[in-house]
Structure formats: structure tokens, C-alpha cells
Design an enzyme around this catalytic site. Structure first.
Site, PDB file in Angstrom:
ATOM      1  N   ARG A  10       0.834  -1.205   0.000  1.00 30.78           N
ATOM      2  CA  ARG A  10       0.000   0.000   0.000  1.00 30.78           C
ATOM      3  C   ARG A  10       0.870   1.259   0.000  1.00 30.78           C
ATOM      4  O   ARG A  10       0.650   2.189  -0.774  1.00 30.78           O
ATOM      5  CB  ARG A  10      -0.929  -0.006   1.226  1.00 30.78           C
TER       6      ARG A  10
ATOM      7  N   ARG B  26      -7.246 -15.779 -12.246  1.00 31.00           N
ATOM      8  CA  ARG B  26      -7.893 -15.132 -11.098  1.00 31.00           C
ATOM      9  C   ARG B  26      -8.708 -13.945 -11.619  1.00 31.00           C
ATOM     10  O   ARG B  26      -8.153 -13.022 -12.228  1.00 31.00           O
ATOM     11  CB  ARG B  26      -6.855 -14.689 -10.062  1.00 31.00           C
TER      12      ARG B  26
ATOM     13  N   SER C 253     -13.159  -9.390  -3.059  1.00 32.87           N
ATOM     14  CA  SER C 253     -11.837  -9.213  -2.468  1.00 32.87           C
ATOM     15  C   SER C 253     -11.632  -7.759  -2.060  1.00 32.87           C
ATOM     16  O   SER C 253     -11.878  -6.829  -2.846  1.00 32.87           O
ATOM     17  CB  SER C 253     -10.749  -9.610  -3.477  1.00 32.87           C
TER      18      SER C 253
ATOM     19  N   SER D 178     -13.798  -8.691   4.868  1.00 30.70           N
ATOM     20  CA  SER D 178     -12.392  -8.275   5.019  1.00 30.70           C
ATOM     21  C   SER D 178     -12.274  -6.779   5.317  1.00 30.70           C
ATOM     22  O   SER D 178     -11.357  -6.106   4.839  1.00 30.70           O
ATOM     23  CB  SER D 178     -11.577  -8.629   3.767  1.00 30.70           C
TER      24      SER D 178
ATOM     25  N   ASP E 137      -6.680 -14.952   5.695  1.00 35.46           N
ATOM     26  CA  ASP E 137      -5.328 -15.485   5.550  1.00 35.46           C
ATOM     27  C   ASP E 137      -4.872 -16.287   6.768  1.00 35.46           C
ATOM     28  O   ASP E 137      -3.839 -16.968   6.717  1.00 35.46           O
ATOM     29  CB  ASP E 137      -4.330 -14.353   5.283  1.00 35.46           C
TER      30      ASP E 137
ATOM     31  N   LYS F 118      -7.734 -17.506  -4.008  1.00 33.78           N
ATOM     32  CA  LYS F 118      -6.406 -17.065  -3.576  1.00 33.78           C
ATOM     33  C   LYS F 118      -5.352 -17.671  -4.507  1.00 33.78           C
ATOM     34  O   LYS F 118      -5.647 -18.057  -5.639  1.00 33.78           O
ATOM     35  CB  LYS F 118      -6.181 -17.472  -2.127  1.00 33.78           C
TER      36      LYS F 118
ATOM     37  N   ARG G 205      -7.801 -22.730  -1.642  1.00 33.84           N
ATOM     38  CA  ARG G 205      -7.259 -23.139  -0.352  1.00 33.84           C
ATOM     39  C   ARG G 205      -8.162 -24.130   0.382  1.00 33.84           C
ATOM     40  O   ARG G 205      -7.680 -24.927   1.197  1.00 33.84           O
ATOM     41  CB  ARG G 205      -6.987 -21.907   0.519  1.00 33.84           C
TER      42      ARG G 205
END
Length: 418
Positions: free
Chosen positions: A26, A97, A143, A171, A297, A324, A328
């Protein structure tokens, strides 16, 4: 390459954690948009940060961000508001993705983006230019990196950005981390309601250098080791973390308190990096249920830890795990079977273990080009005679020194040929 890992009898170590890649990535893009010359201090040395550094420094026509999802999303937005034409691409997995939600949002702001290959997926051809900004709606249950990418460019849009999030927001701590980092660089960006964020058209600026905190996600694997080791006097000291951290994964300290790990801060001064000391508390819940919607995560860490402690669990809020670095959920089900545990999922956002067992396999743990598979499974060596990890080099995506740190802590890490 395969690593065969054996755990030490006792655990006593001081670990200099890597810098947070979430904050580093970031800060790098914000720094580039600000035009400042002084780089942030304590940048992450992981692959995901290196690809952004290289792209911003070299400015090539074709930018290959490899497997870095954050870099793909943030650079898509950055290049859209920066003069020049570029093709943004990545690994084969990255090219599968989806990115259409972000591309559609940027196009609605006037961005010039086209798909080089399959519609809705990278690679992207981006011709950067000044964008007006204004009002924009985007789903909140996607996301958070899509949302963060849009927010980061908000201050350089002519009219700023009013971002309205439809549906439930997932999130959220990662969105808050983005807003906090933006404000550290002088941005005027705030929630104006439960589902709307206002970013004023005010250029980024900062008087002094920006120091990046170390990574709470990386800390989670050391919490796991303390939880799994049999040494009642185990102690791990982790450097560079802060009390009241803005990193969403800092919740790990509270979750692991339920699994027998006590956290002690050497200093309680808010916002000042200090050393965190981990001890065993001797208290562990008989079952764990938790919604990981704000910290997905951490899911792999807690799946392995709970199973190894024989603690049944039901984890929800895992919808983003399927998109991801790998799927996962499926990866966890497959690899946990090798250790003798049968996990169940509901096909979308839940994963559970009710104590069901199967015959374990001698096969090595596959990592699926996913750093967190290697990082989360390695500590299981404390409950097994040894554990073998395929393609262990994947840890460089977020924690390049992980195997070196295991050696320092007394683990045996033997490299074998495939």
C-alpha cells in the site's frame, strides 16, 4: 525440492519478523502517487513487494507481477491514472484469477483498459490518463484488494471518490488498513456511513519518512509453534509489532489465547513497535468456531493447529479462499488427509473437522504455489516425527527468511531432491 522438517524438543527463540507486505505494498503505490522522493522505511523483502518495487522503478512496457495478487489489483488502478501504456500480466494461476469487477469499476471512472486474452482475466493492456472520479458502486463481498485499489487512487482523481459498497462488506480490516495508510500520507479518506467511503481530491503528502510495522500474519506461524510444542516453558520473542495494530491479522493474539498461547507486550505505547513475548498458558478450548470473514489469511494456520491439538472446529467466512493463490479449501482438505484428518466443507464458505480420521499418507505436503500452505504446515512437525514440504521456496512470496528462522529456533530443515 523438498524440505524435511523435524522439531526441537524445546522452543526458545527471538525472531526478527519480516515487515508487513500488506502495508509495504500500500505504502509503495501511495508513495508513487505522491511524487515524494523519500522511500518508506522497513519495506518488506518478499516477492510480492519486490515486483511492485521493480515495476515502479523500471517502468517497463510489460509488467510481470508473477503470483502477487495485491500487486495485480493495486497496479491495475495505479497504471490507470498514470501516463503511459503498459501490459500487466502474471503467472498462469494469476491469469485465471478474475479481475473483471475492478476493471469494470475503473472503466466506469473513464479508465482505458482492455483484456489481452480471456475476458475478465489478466493480462490487461492499460493506457493511463487523468480520471475524474466521482460516485461509484461496487460489491462489498468481493476481495478487499479491489476496494483498496480504488481507494488508493481516490486522492489523485479530479473529483475524488465516493465509494458505495453494496452487499455485506467482507475483510473490512484490510479496507481500514488502506484508509489508515492513506491518512498517514495526508489523504482525507473516511467512512461516511456503514457502507460508503468518501475520499477527497487532496494530493498525498508527508513531512517525514514512513516506518512500516512488522507482519502479524508472519507472527501467526510462531503462535502456532508455541501452541503445538510440548515444551511447557516455551518462549518466543517476536520483534517489531505494535499494540493496537491496524493489521487485521493482529487478531491472532486473541484467537490463540483460546488455544493456550499467552501474549505479552514489552511496551504498551500505542503505535510504537515493540517485542511481543509468547508463552504457553495451559488453557485450551475443547472446540473452536470462528468466522474468518475479516482475516481469511489466518484460516490455514488455525485448520492445522486445531487438528494437531485434536480440537474440533467449524470455520466460516472462507469464500475468498477459493480465489487465492490456489483453492485453499480444496488444498486443505487434500493435504490434511495426508496427515490423517478428514475435513468437510459446504461448497462455499465453511470448513469443519468433527474428529473424523483416516489412514495418513507418507506423501509430502504439496504447496500449490501458495506460500501459506508451506508456512502453516511446517509447525506440524511438533506433533509428528517429521513433515516433508514440496516446493518450500514458495515462502519467499511473504516470508523469505522462514526456513532460516526455523533453523535458528532449533528445527532441523533437511533439503531433499524430488
Amino acid at each position: 525440492m523438498i524440505h524435511e522438517i523435524t522439531a526441537p524438543i524445546s522452543l526458545n527463540a527471538t525472531i526478527d519478523l519480516p515487515a508487513s507486505k500488506s502495508i509495504s505494498n500500500r505504502a509503495l503505490v501511495i508513495h508513487a502517487l505522491s511524487g515524494l522522493t523519500k522511500m518508506p522505511d522497513n519495506l518488506s523483502d518478499c516477492d510480492d513487494t519486490e515486483v511492485i518495487l521493480r515495476a515502479l522503478r523500471d517502468n517497463p512496457y510489460e509488467i510481470d507481477i508473477m503470483a502477487a495478487g495485491t500487486a495485480m489489483r493495486f497496479m491495475t488502478a495505479y497504471l490507470s491514472v498514470t501516463e503511459g501504456e503498459h501490459v500487466l500480466t502474471g503467472t498462469q494461476r494469476m491469469r485465471h484469477r478474475p479481475i473483471h469487477v475492478l476493471v469494470n469499476a475503473l472503466r466506469s471512472l473513464g479508465a482505458d483498459i482492455e483484456y489481452v486474452g480471456e475476458e475478465g482475466f489478466p493480462p490487461l493492456r492499460i493506457r493511463g490518463r487523468k480520471l475524474d472520479g466521482g460516485y461509484l458502486e461496487i460489491p462489498g463481498n468481493i476481495s478487499s484488494q479491489f476496494i483498496s485499489a480504488l481507494l488508493i487512487i481516490g486522492p489523485v482523481l479530479t473529483e475524488g471518490l465516493q465509494l458505495h459498497l453494496t452487499d455485506a462488506v467482507i475483510s473490512r480490516p484490510y479496507i481500514d488498513l488502506t484508509l489508515w495508510t492513506m491518512r498517514e500520507y495526508g489523504a482525507d479518506a473516511e467512512w461516511s456511513g456503514g457502507d460508503t467511503i468518501d475520499v477527497k481530491p487532496r494530493p498525498y503528502r508527508r513531512e517525514n519518512s514512513y516506518v512500516i510495522e512488522n507482519d502479524w500474519s508472519a507472527a501467526s506461524y510462531w503462535y502456532e509453534m508455541v501452541a503445538l510444542c510440548h515444551d511447557c516453558a516455551a518462549e518466543v520473542r517476536l520483534t517489531g509489532l505494535t499494540d493496537g495494530s491496524r493489521q487485521g491479522d493482529s487478531i491472532v493474539r486473541y484467537l490463540f489465547s483460546l488455544l493456550g498461547v499467552k501474549t505479552e507486550f514489552v511496551s504498551r505505547e500505542q503505535g510504537v513497535p515493540t517485542t511481543v513475548i509468547l508463552h504457553k498458558s495451559g488453557h485450551c478450548v475443547p472446540r473452536l468456531e470462528f468466522d474468518f470473514v475479516n482475516c481469511p489469511d489466518l484460516a490455514q494456520t488455525f485448520v492445522v493447529t486445531c487438528a494437531m491439538l485434536n480440537v474440533p472446529f467449524r470455520f466460516s467466512g472462507l469464500s475468498t479462499l477459493k480465489i487465492k493463490e490456489t483453492d485453499r479449501i480444496e488444498a486443505l482438505k487434500t493435504e490434511m488427509r495426508k496427515l490423517g484428518f478428514v475435513l468437510h466443507d459446504n461448497g462455499a464458505c465453511e470448513l469443519s473437522w468433527d474428529g473424523e480420521r483416516c489412514n495418513p499418507s507418507p506423501d509430502a505436503i504439496d504447496t500449490y504455489e501458495d506460500h501459506r500452505m508451506a508456512l502453516a504446515f511446517a509447525p506440524a512437525a511438533f506433533r509428528l516425527p517429521r513433515i516433508r514440504i514440496n516446493n518450500p521456496q514458495v515462502v519467499t512470496k511473504s516470508y523469505p527468511a522462514f526456513w532460516e528462522h526455523l533453523n535458528k529456533a532449533g528445527f532441523g530443515v533437511l533439503t531433499l531432491n524430488n
